[in-house]
Write a protein that holds these residues in place. Structure first.
Motif, short mmCIF file in Angstrom:
data_model
loop_
_atom_site.label_atom_id
_atom_site.label_comp_id
_atom_site.label_asym_id
_atom_site.label_seq_id
_atom_site.Cartn_x
_atom_site.Cartn_y
_atom_site.Cartn_z
N VAL A 162 99.75 83.56 5.55
CA VAL A 162 98.89 84.74 6.93
C VAL A 162 100.45 84.93 8.58
N VAL A 163 101.30 83.45 7.73
CA VAL A 163 102.43 83.77 8.58
C VAL A 163 103.55 84.76 8.62
N ASP A 164 104.07 84.54 7.13
CA ASP A 164 104.40 85.21 7.16
C ASP A 164 104.32 86.92 7.24
N VAL A 165 103.60 86.89 6.83
CA VAL A 165 102.63 89.14 7.23
C VAL A 165 102.97 88.87 8.41
N HIS A 166 102.35 87.95 9.93
CA HIS A 166 102.69 88.26 10.92
C HIS A 166 103.90 88.53 11.73
N VAL A 167 104.93 87.83 10.45
CA VAL A 167 106.54 88.18 11.75
C VAL A 167 106.95 89.14 11.31
N PHE A 168 106.13 90.18 9.61
CA PHE A 168 106.41 90.97 9.23
C PHE A 168 106.52 92.26 9.82
N ALA A 169 105.25 92.13 10.15
CA ALA A 169 104.08 93.32 10.61
C ALA A 169 105.09 93.63 12.36
N ASN A 170 105.13 91.98 12.32
CA ASN A 170 105.91 92.42 14.30
C ASN A 170 107.28 92.55 14.27
N ALA A 171 108.27 91.94 13.48
CA ALA A 171 109.31 93.42 12.88
C ALA A 171 109.45 94.35 12.42
#
Length: 877
Positions: free
Chosen positions: A22-31
């Motif tokens: 979920v951390v990876d998803v959060h970072v990528f979605a913000n990018a």
């Protein structure tokens, strides 16, 4: 998430399927959002789980992402993500220039820690809030995150609490990991989300998004379009994933071990401890002879911390095994040392030098381990599923075995921390699994042909709800309440005393009580050195220390919740009464307190000492002759020169205690670190000329408006933020404040002085009425200046933000208009003060703004003004 900007309501998938991503998803979605290829998503993601070890695992994962994004040799895709995230929070001044692209924060006890690019955790109770635009990951325990969300952050000063609440509730998401352990927290988070939704919509930022994750789905787990889960087609369909299939169907078998010595109550006897150790030693021998894997560590999971310590002790002494004990009730610094001594032991790769990893519920959920086998005590079925998931996690072994210690017959009583009904259901469930061949693979336990998983009986009759009246009470933070609300009702599944935690810290302290207490306050405990313990255990141990007969060390220092005092206690009954959930105590380092790094109530001869934290990243303490030499220097500049020489960088004396004998001490701090203290930055600057008030207010106004623009706030609110910045320090125009607080008698009006060391500036109170606050006068001046504003709601909101900019006025100030203003210097200020504070007008201001933007929405706006003020002040202007 990527298309709508909204997290799913739940993620239910067997263990080992990568829910931590979920951390990876959060970072990528913000990018994606940053480059215009995705919707607006929350900037802050909190991953909250009721296991300290798992909090640390999430922290490690987030730190790896942080370091990968900023690595000079990063791949092209990471470079693109890094550039996108950097665009969300382009530097506004010198205070932002060296910050990592991804902010990572730990909240698991003590003060929050901000992870720096080098992987160092630095205590930073407020600095993590300095830039609300940043993409951030917060790794937290339920108490630490939940108390902050509810305006009652454990270990935080009351005036600072609104910032936490505002930024955790708006433009934020929370993953309640292993939600079956945190039903109450999940309920509370969803209530706050609902209460903050309307205000967030007016601000045009996301309200709190709440996601539950679990590997043990039951009939009560949410289903539908808002739930992400593993389906049969993912395992056997045309589009199946080979790695996922291997993990979910990998061989793992259950063996029930009948134990006649299993205790009927909590405390494990010697025979039972020996039996567990014998089974573990035998299983380790089988694992080592059957395969040639580099790491053949077997796990031992028991239900109590004391049992884990005893089993580990026996495996080491009587079976000659290399054993690592890992429980949540250990200091992070001790866990770090074990990780360094046995590289890989706390990871899926494992350590080839470790025979057994002995733990309690710490490694039950969320921890990424790939053990060769396991011995575990009987526990509720949902807990056993989690424990089984730590064995053969990657599906690469062909003969992994899990042995479950069970009594000859179903339990007839509760065996705390578990209830009889849950244990009986688990006992029967295990029998059914054994009858079906003993398949303990994740898919075998959760797939369509799996036996139904028993639902764990709630430990409470009903879950508490956060109602509007509760939110109103909780958000009243500027004055002490007659009776503080008990947060346990909104945060904890279990209300028994056994689950309430306190922190114990060992320090090498001066003999003199006053000197020791002052040193504790000057160097408040940080997370790495805090030893967690239940109230029950801590009371027993501390009462033993007080009754030890050692006059020189029969004392325990109880640290106040706001960190402003540390009081020595020498009465066992008194310390038992005052030891409440979240309390912090400090004891002398030469006491024997622990077995296997865990605080236990045992015979001192069996226990060991804990070494205190020696190298603090932010300060250095000098005592004895070194301190006396420095204190003998009366000239401030010369003293700073000596401090700088000692630390090898520009430094100052941040605190000191001067006394005869060996109990004198000084705390040396780099000068740039001094101004990280917000209470100091309000009145002190590193600039030799001071900071002009007009310049400072303009800079804060521009910074606040810039933050609002970058966050996408509506235009009318951008104007409000600018005006709030202009007026937030207007009360400093008062000549009494200029003369007695800033030592400015003839020059232009100042916002910050440069004439005194920080700790003396804070003590100076002469010339003004008791509890006088410049923010209260600021609110009155804003109210006066905007009296002709056609938009009354704008006037009200600006006045509120000016008045509450440092935490006061929520909902009242300490006094009325008497002594607040001086009409001779500031015409009209006295009448405005009377209008606001000698009637119900200020209360109306609070109610009106909260009706428009909600309680958490107003706290969010206050946080933006505070962030602007804090960062501008940190930059020296």
């Amino acid at each position: 998430m990527i298309t709508e900007g909204v997290w799913p309501r739940a993620i239910t998938a067997p263990t080992g399927t990568g829910k931590s991503n979920v951390v990876d998803v959060h970072v990528f979605a913000n990018a994606l959002n940053a480059v215009g290829q995705g919707p607006r998503v929350p900037r802050r993601l909190a991953v909250v789980v009721n296991r300290r070890a798992i909090v640390d695992q999430h922290l490690v994962h987030a730190a790896e992402i942080q370091q990968a994004l900023d690595a000079p040799d990063r791949p092209e895709i990471l470079a693109a993500v890094q550039a996108a995230l950097a665009g969300l929070a382009e530097p506004l001044g010198s205070s932002h220039g060296d910050a990592p692209t991804l902010s990572v924060v730990s909240m698991r006890g003590g003060q929050p820690s901000l992870l720096e690019p080098e992987g160092v955790q630095r205590a930073s109770s407020r600095e993590w809030l300095d830039d609300p635009r940043r993409c951030m990951v917060i790794c937290a325990t339920p108490d630490m995150w939940g108390s902050r969300l509810l305006f009652r952050g454990y270990g935080t000063a009351p005036l600072a609490r609104p910032r936490d609440a505002g930024l955790l509730a708006l433009d934020a998401a929370v993953i309640v990991d292993e939600a079956h352990l945190s039903h109450q927290l999940l309920t509370t988070a969803r209530d706050v989300s609902a209460l903050s939704h309307a205000g967030a919509a007016r601000l045009d930022v996301p309200a709190l998004q709440v996601v539950s994750t679990t590997a043990t789905a039951t009939n009560s787990t949410p289903v539908g379009d808002q739930v992400v889960t593993v389906e049969a087609r993912d395992i056997d369909g045309d589009g199946r994933d080979p790695e996922l299939r291997r993990r979910l169907v990998g061989t793992k078998s259950i063996k029930r071990i009948i134990s006649a010595s299993q205790p009927a109550s909590k405390k494990a006897g010697a025979a039972y401890v020996n039996e567990i150790a014998e089974r573990a030693a035998a299983l380790r021998h089988e694992a080592g002879t059957a395969r040639s894997d580099a790491a053949c560590t077997i796990g031992v999971i028991v239900n109590h911390v004391a049992t884990a310590a005893q089993v580990a002790d026996r495996l080491r002494k009587f079976h000659g095994l290399t054993v690592v004990t890992w429980v949540g009730r250990m200091r992070p610094m001790d866990v770090e040392e074990m990780g360094a001594a046995y590289p890989g032991v706390f990871t899926v790769e494992g350590s080839p030098t470790v025979d057994a990893l002995v733990t309690s519920q710490t490694a039950e959920v969320g921890v990424d381990l790939d053990l060769a086998g396991m011995v575990t005590e009987l526990a509720p079925a949902s807990a056993l599923v989690q424990r089984f998931g730590r064995v053969n996690r990657r599906g690469r072994r062909t003969d992994a075995v899990v042995e479950v210690m069970v009594p000859p017959a179903p339990p007839s009583t509760d065996r705390m921390p578990y209830l009889r009904d849950d244990l009986v259901a688990s006992y029967v469930w295990l029998q059914e699994i054994a009858a079906r061949g003993g398949d303990a693979s994740p898919w075998g336990l959760s797939g369509p042909t799996a036996p139904p998983l028993p639902v764990t009986k709630p430990s409470r009759l009903a879950w508490s709800r956060v109602r509007p009246s509760d939110a109103d009470l909780l958000s009243s933070t500027s004055l002490p309440l007659f009776q503080e609300p008990d947060l346990a009702f909104w945060l904890r599944d279990d209300l028994t005393a056994e689950t309430a935690m306190v922190g114990v810290v060992v320090r090498t302290l001066p003999i003199d009580d006053a000197s020791a207490a002052a040193l504790i306050v000057a160097t408040l405990p940080v997370d790495r050195e805090i030893l967690p313990a239940t109230i029950t255990t801590a009371r027993a141990v501390l009462e033993r220390l007080i009754g030890s007969g050692r006059d020189d060390h029969e004392r325990i220092f109880l640290v106040a919740a706001d960190g402003k005092t540390a009081s020595p206690q020498r009465d066992g009954d008194a310390i038992s009464t005052q030891l409440t959930p979240g309390a912090m105590v400090v004891v002398d380092a030469d006491h024997r307190l622990v077995l296997e790094g865990v605080l236990v109530d045992d015979v001192p001869g069996r226990l060991a000492r804990l070494k205190p934290l020696e190298d603090h990243p932010e300060y250095v303490v000098l005592g004895g002759a070194d301190a006396e030499d420095l204190l003998a220097v009366t000239d401030g500049e010369e003293q700073d020169e000596l401090a700088s020489e000692r630390l090898g960088m520009p430094s100052t004396v941040a605190a000191s205690f001067d006394t005869e004998g060996d109990d004198a001490w000084v705390v040396l701090v780099p000068k740039d670190a001094v101004l990280k203290d917000e209470s100091i930055r309000q009145e002190l600057t590193a600039s030799s000329q001071g900071v002009h008030l007009e310049d400072h207010c303009r800079d804060v106004a521009e910074r606040a408006q810039r933050l609002g623009i970058d966050l996408g706030l509506p235009g009318d609110l951008l104007a409000v933020l600018y005006a709030a910045g202009i007026w937030h320090d207007a009360g400093k125009r008062d000549r009494r404040f200029q003369k007695y607080r800033l030592l400015n008698t003839t020059g232009p009006l100042l916002a910050k002085s440069s004439q005194r060391p920080a700790w003396k500036v804070r003590r100076e109170r002469g010339g003004l009425p008791p509890a006088w606050r410049h923010e209260q006068l600021s609110a009155a001046l804003a109210w006066l200046a905007l009296s002709g504003d056609l938009d009354e709601s704008r006037r009200v909101l600006v006045a509120r933000l000016a008045g509450t900019s440092h935490g006061w006025g929520r909902p009242f100030f300490p006094h009325g208009s008497v002594g607040l203003a001086d009409d001779t210097e500031l015409p009209g200020s006295l009448a405005a003060s009377r209008a606001l504070f000698d009637s119900t007008a200020w209360h109306d201001v609070i109610e009106t703004t909260e009706a428009l933007y909600g309680i958490w929405g107003c706290a969010y706006l206050e946080a933006l003004v505070r962030a602007a003020d804090g960062t501008v002040s940190k930059e020296g202007h």
